[in-house]
Design an enzyme around this catalytic site. Structure first.
Site, PDB file in Angstrom:
ATOM      1  N   CYS A  94       0.866  -1.193   0.000  1.00  0.00           N
ATOM      2  CA  CYS A  94       0.000   0.000   0.000  1.00  0.00           C
ATOM      3  C   CYS A  94       0.894   1.231   0.000  1.00  0.00           C
ATOM      4  O   CYS A  94       1.601   1.448  -0.975  1.00  0.00           O
ATOM      5  CB  CYS A  94      -1.041  -0.015   1.122  1.00  0.00           C
ATOM      6  SG  CYS A  94      -0.473  -0.455   2.771  1.00  0.00           S
ATOM      7  N   SER A  95       0.878   2.015   1.072  1.00  0.00           N
ATOM      8  CA  SER A  95       1.698   3.230   1.058  1.00  0.00           C
ATOM      9  C   SER A  95       2.184   3.564   2.462  1.00  0.00           C
ATOM     10  O   SER A  95       2.342   4.725   2.799  1.00  0.00           O
ATOM     11  CB  SER A  95       0.894   4.397   0.496  1.00  0.00           C
ATOM     12  OG  SER A  95      -0.261   4.595   1.281  1.00  0.00           O
TER      13      SER A  95
END
Lengths: 212, 219
Positions: free
Chosen positions: A115-116
């Site tokens: 994801c981030s």
């Protein structure tokens, strides 16, 4: 940000001014405010926090202190969450911190392939490239190629250690202190510490790179 | 799930494009998207794991062609509908047509600094003995669950070494699906480049993931 009028979001004749995603976000916000789920003033405070209070200067101060104060560096190695909290940086996306230290033999680089995930409390919000497929896909298989795109070339024999943030542990890279900075104040040292140096896609700036 | 989010080792996305003097937000709507996502999470009806799963459940073509805040908004829409806060019809029309649901709480402006400074720690008291120690050799399991997992494909069935121990943490694979936190010991596990990528891999490379205990077997 705070000036816009929440009451006009779902006036459809205005939607033509907006791209589809702008219209969608405005509609969503307006619905949530109207239904009492969110406080519009809270939205403004959230944005202001990341625009003016929480950003990579936080991390740069941590690094500069670690460079200057051996006792602090030891605490940062031992328990990064507590050592970073000493400077007042805590909370969301920095709840469980680990510091990883560059040396002449080893370079560290941080990614989140899934994801981030990013250490907001010390670096603020992640840049677009950090959240995008080119970086997330290649950081773990071709970090040298990625580094080259940031203008960084490491010696061939230098080990590269990539930390994929797959849990809630957040990693802060402590870059090597540049030569020729003996006796510098922490504030001056912090100017050498870029966001990318603390992600591991860059190195600390050299004294010659900053204006005297 | 083997969704589009699981990007490690995929190819063909082209070069990383760092921007010089990148703005914090590229458009005002991105700031609003960030804020509504955080504030909606503040209602307390879903975990960060469920949020991530909502995002990664986008169709791969949609995920890969959306900007990151677009992905957030699409994920948020899913969560708001799933938990009964907004109907699909309301989100299309932009008009309230259903009686509001009752959130557990509403994040007021004065609560924001405290909430952000506290965050959402995931460490929990351990309920089982720690199985692995730093230096232990482990092998990640092979699995292909259709639900949420944080074991990326590139690191499945690979031989690694325990590098760090982080205590017991909320287990995303259950937390994402309303099956409770079920905390497990969490470890940083390091793999060599050749173990992960085989022939032609960079011998100076080491890659680590953070892995819950049930992702690991002794080796």
């Amino acid at each position: 940000m705070s000036g816009h009028d929440h009451h006009h979001h779902h006036d459809h004749e205005h939607d033509n001014h907006f791209t589809p995603i702008e219209a969608r976000v405005r509609a969503l916000e307006s619905l949530m405010v109207e239904k009492g789920y969110v406080d519009p003033a809270a939205l403004d405070v959230i944005i202001d926090t990341y625009e003016t209070k929480v950003g990579p200067r936080n991390g740069a101060r941590v690094v500069a202190k670690a460079w200057s104060d051996p006792a602090y560096a030891a605490r940062l190695k031992q328990d990064a969450t507590a050592a970073i909290a000493e400077l007042g940086y805590t909370g969301r996306q920095g709840e469980h911190m680990v510091s990883v230290w560059n040396t002449p033999d080893e370079h560290n680089m941080v990614v989140c392939t899934l994801c981030s995930c990013y250490p907001w409390s010390v670096l603020g919000l992640p840049p677009v490239w950090y959240k995008s497929p080119p970086y997330r896909s290649r950081a773990v298989i071709d970090p040298r190629g990625v580094l080259a795109e940031f203008g960084v070339t490491l010696p061939e024999a230098k080990r590269i250690r990539v930390w994929d943030s797959t849990a809630e542990i957040r990693y802060l890279v402590i870059p090597e202190r540049p030569a020729g900075t003996e006796g510098w104040s922490e504030e001056r040292l912090a100017d050498l510490v870029t966001r990318d140096a603390m992600i591991g896609t860059g190195l600390a700036r050299q004294p010659a790179e900053v204006a005297a | 799930m083997n969704g589009a989010q699981d990007l490690g080792g995929q190819m063909g996305f082209g070069p990383v494009a760092p921007e010089k003097d990148e703005p914090l937000f590229h458009a005002p709507w991105e700031a609003r998207a960030l804020a509504v996502t955080l504030a909606a999470g503040g209602m307390g009806h879903w975990s960060i794991d469920e949020s991530r799963h909502a995002r990664e459940s986008l169709r791969p073509a949609d995920y890969l062609s959306s900007s990151y805040y677009e992905i957030w908004i699409k994920g948020l829409s899913t969560l708001l509908e799933r938990h009964g806060f907004l109907s699909a019809e309301e989100m299309v029309s932009g008009e309230v047509s259903q009686v509001p649901a009752q959130p557990k709480r509403v994040l007021k402006a004065e609560m924001v600094p405290g909430a952000l400074a506290k965050g959402g720690p995931t460490e929990r008291p351990a309920t089982s003995p720690q199985r692995f120690r730093p230096g232990d050799k482990v092998r990640t399991i092979n699995m292909n669950p259709t639900g949420h997992t944080r074991l990326p494909r590139y690191a499945r069935a690979k031989l690694g070494t325990i590098a760090l121990v982080h205590g017991a943490h909320v287990f995303p694979d259950t937390s994402a699906h309303g099956q409770g936190e079920q905390p497990q010991w969490l470890y940083t596990v390091a793999f060599t480049g050749p173990e992960l990528w085989g022939r032609g891999a960079d011998p100076t490379l080491s890659v680590s993931i953070d892995a819950w205990e049930s992702y690991l077997e002794p080796a």
